[in-house]
Scaffold this motif. Structure first.
Motif, mmCIF file in Angstrom:
data_model
loop_
_atom_site.group_PDB
_atom_site.id
_atom_site.type_symbol
_atom_site.label_atom_id
_atom_site.label_comp_id
_atom_site.label_asym_id
_atom_site.label_seq_id
_atom_site.Cartn_x
_atom_site.Cartn_y
_atom_site.Cartn_z
ATOM 1 N N GLU A 174 0.753 -1.307 -0.061
ATOM 2 C CA GLU A 174 -0.365 -0.129 0.169
ATOM 3 C C GLU A 174 1.288 1.399 0.434
ATOM 4 O OE1 GLU A 174 -3.619 0.168 -0.164
ATOM 5 O OE2 GLU A 174 -3.066 -1.922 -0.871
ATOM 6 N N LEU A 175 1.604 1.426 -0.882
ATOM 7 C CA LEU A 175 2.346 1.970 -1.174
ATOM 8 C C LEU A 175 2.877 3.069 -1.870
ATOM 9 C CD1 LEU A 175 6.152 0.418 0.712
ATOM 10 C CD2 LEU A 175 5.207 1.564 2.006
ATOM 11 N N GLN A 176 2.651 4.427 -2.193
ATOM 12 C CA GLN A 176 1.758 5.209 -3.364
ATOM 13 C C GLN A 176 3.588 5.686 -4.329
ATOM 14 O OE1 GLN A 176 -1.163 8.259 -3.252
ATOM 15 N NE2 GLN A 176 -0.316 9.154 -4.669
ATOM 16 N N GLY A 177 3.633 5.064 -4.944
ATOM 17 C CA GLY A 177 4.841 5.775 -6.132
ATOM 18 C C GLY A 177 4.238 7.047 -6.473
ATOM 19 N N ALA A 195 10.325 3.299 -1.539
ATOM 20 C CA ALA A 195 10.951 2.519 -0.590
ATOM 21 C C ALA A 195 9.731 1.584 0.774
ATOM 22 C CB ALA A 195 12.038 3.455 0.152
ATOM 23 N N GLY A 196 11.123 0.913 0.239
ATOM 24 C CA GLY A 196 9.990 -0.778 1.162
ATOM 25 C C GLY A 196 9.112 -1.314 0.274
ATOM 26 N N THR A 197 8.727 -1.266 -1.001
ATOM 27 C CA THR A 197 8.723 -1.958 -2.077
ATOM 28 C C THR A 197 8.546 -3.412 -1.465
ATOM 29 O OG1 THR A 197 7.563 -0.191 -2.766
ATOM 30 C CG2 THR A 197 7.142 -2.455 -4.327
ATOM 31 N N THR A 198 7.180 -4.844 -1.875
ATOM 32 C CA THR A 198 7.865 -5.845 -1.520
ATOM 33 C C THR A 198 6.962 -6.555 -2.985
ATOM 34 O OG1 THR A 198 5.735 -6.148 -0.499
ATOM 35 C CG2 THR A 198 7.502 -6.072 1.048
ATOM 36 N N THR A 199 6.890 -7.841 -2.670
ATOM 37 C CA THR A 199 5.585 -8.620 -4.128
ATOM 38 C C THR A 199 4.978 -8.466 -3.912
ATOM 39 O OG1 THR A 199 8.461 -9.537 -3.964
ATOM 40 C CG2 THR A 199 6.608 -10.713 -5.260
ATOM 41 N N GLY A 200 4.098 -8.159 -5.588
ATOM 42 C CA GLY A 200 2.147 -8.421 -5.452
ATOM 43 C C GLY A 200 1.979 -7.234 -6.165
ATOM 44 N N GLN A 201 1.034 -7.113 -6.892
ATOM 45 C CA GLN A 201 0.448 -6.601 -7.810
ATOM 46 C C GLN A 201 0.407 -5.258 -7.355
ATOM 47 O OE1 GLN A 201 -2.843 -9.445 -6.876
ATOM 48 N NE2 GLN A 201 -3.415 -9.373 -9.361
ATOM 49 N N VAL A 202 0.247 -4.323 -8.747
ATOM 50 C CA VAL A 202 0.231 -3.101 -8.789
ATOM 51 C C VAL A 202 -0.970 -2.722 -8.767
ATOM 52 C CG1 VAL A 202 1.014 -0.851 -9.537
ATOM 53 C CG2 VAL A 202 2.786 -2.878 -9.348
#
Length: 414
Positions: A174-177, A195-202
């Motif tokens: 749930e991190l906004q780019g 920063a802190g992004t993990t694996t998963g859908q966008v």
């Protein structure tokens, strides 16, 4: 198609105010010559779909590129029609006094008024109607493995960056780019990975809704080879492993690097351009790499083409678990494989860094010389994997084939 400008919309609204104050038929009497051939001032009673099975359903909205029917009177008087600020094409063959068939322009409105504007002589009429723009549809990434703080490129449809409701890209966690740019065709977004992004859908959000990707960012599903934890040891050639020059996308990768003749079927350099993964020799269990529907699956890997590639194909061959200690399948005209030769359409191919390559498994139906095998690979054949650069059936040019490959996997398309 031309786009109505702001001045014209302003003029249309002024015309409507005049009509409201003076009366529609007064305008008609003032310009009687405008309707001598067409029969009078047009009016719209209702709008419906053109599908006969849905003809009883009245509509007040429709999606882009939808064909609809306006029902009313004196519709042959209409010479222009606009949906918001986009002009529709009018085909007189589909216009009668009482019906007008038209397709909603397949263009995203620049200014939304939720109205249809109909120009007839000196008059401009309106009818309330909402053009539905689909929610964003993120379909792919230039590269699915991008480091935090670096720029990622997302491709798809309906990426509308409204000034009042800016487009958003939400990464896993749930991190906004930070959106850097959106293409004029609304089909590409450049965004900084937070920063802190993990694996998963966008997820991409716009004024028209939100859409989630079918692809996974930094996809870690169902790896066959990553050269960190899964390698091709046990094969005649396990590949040249590297992690620098160029820098890796996620740890180690395999490097193919050597000269290649442009002649079709020329001798190939096994040591420089291949690896053999035989599961039985590698110590892996007798289980297919993928057990789902291969018609709905895709082979993916990250690739960096360092030099201009101008000949041969990257051949990707799956072999049964029982196959080990032989490469007789390379040109046996019996073993299906996928072929990737992106240089063939233009004469050369090179990448600006790492990209994600996606090849549907249903495309694994070729022989080594590019001929159609007549059938695709099946799940029981997914017990080994060989990559090598050779042949492909397309004449090229002598070149140095230098490419790096990582994270080979089979994943669902959706």
């Amino acid at each position: 198609m031309k786009t109505i400008n702001k001045q014209r919309i302003y003029t249309l609204f002024l015309s409507l105010l005049v009509l409201t104050g003076a009366g529609l038929f007064q305008s008609c009497e003032e310009y009687p010559h405008e309707y001598e051939k067409t029969g009078g001032v047009p009016s719209v009673n209702y709008i419906r779909m053109t599908d006969p099975d849905k003809s009883d359903s009245l509509i007040v909205s429709a999606s882009l590129n939808t064909t609809i029917a306006l029902i009313g009177d004196n519709l042959t008087s209409i010479t222009e029609m606009w949906f918001n600020d986009k002009e529709a094409y009018l085909n007189t063959s589909f216009i009668t006094s009482n019906s007008l068939i038209v397709t909603v322009p397949n263009e995203i409105p620049g200014e939304v008024s939720n109205k249809i504007y109909m120009v007839a002589g000196k008059d401009t009429l309106t009818h309330d109607f909402n053009v539905i723009v689909p929610a964003p549809a993120p379909k792919s990434m230039l590269c699915e493995f991008v480091a935090d703080g670096e720029q990622a490129v997302i491709r798809g449809s309906y990426f509308i960056d409204d000034p009042n409701v800016p487009i958003q890209v939400i990464f896993p966690g749930e991190l906004q780019g930070e959106v850097v740019a959106v293409s004029d065709d609304f089909d590409e977004i450049v965004v900084n990975v937070p920063a802190g992004t993990t694996t998963g859908q966008v997820t991409v959000k716009s004024i028209y809704g939100s859409g989630r990707s079918s692809f996974y960012f930094r996809d870690d599903r169902n790896y066959i080879l990553d050269w960190d934890n899964l390698d091709a040891a046990g094969g005649w050639r396990s590949g040249v492993i590297a992690n620098s020059d160029p820098a890796g996308i996620s740890g180690n990768y395999v490097r193919f690097d050597g000269d290649m003749s442009g002649e079709v079927g020329a001798t190939w350099n096994e040591d420089a351009h291949s690896f053999n993964l035989w599961n039985a020799s590698n110590g892996r269990p007798d289980v297919p790499f993928y057990e789902g529907d291969l018609n709905e699956a895709v082979l993916k890997f990250e690739c960096y083409v360092v030099e201009e590639w101008k000949s041969a194909a990257l051949q990707m061959i799956f072999t049964p678990y029982s196959v080990s200690g032989t490469n007789g399948y390379i040109a046996d005209n019996a073993t299906q494989r996928g072929l990737w030769n992106p240089w063939a359409s233009s004469g050369s191919f090179i990448t600006d860094g790492w990209i994600t390559v996606s090849i549907p498994m249903k495309e694994f139906h070729y022989y080594h010389d590019g001929k159609d095998a007549g059938s695709m690979v099946t799940n029981d054949m997914l017990g080994g994997l060989t990559f090598f650069v050779w042949h492909g059936g397309v004449e090229g040019q002598d070149c140095r084939v230098h490419m790096c490959i990582d994270n080979i996997r089979i994943v669902p398309m959706k």
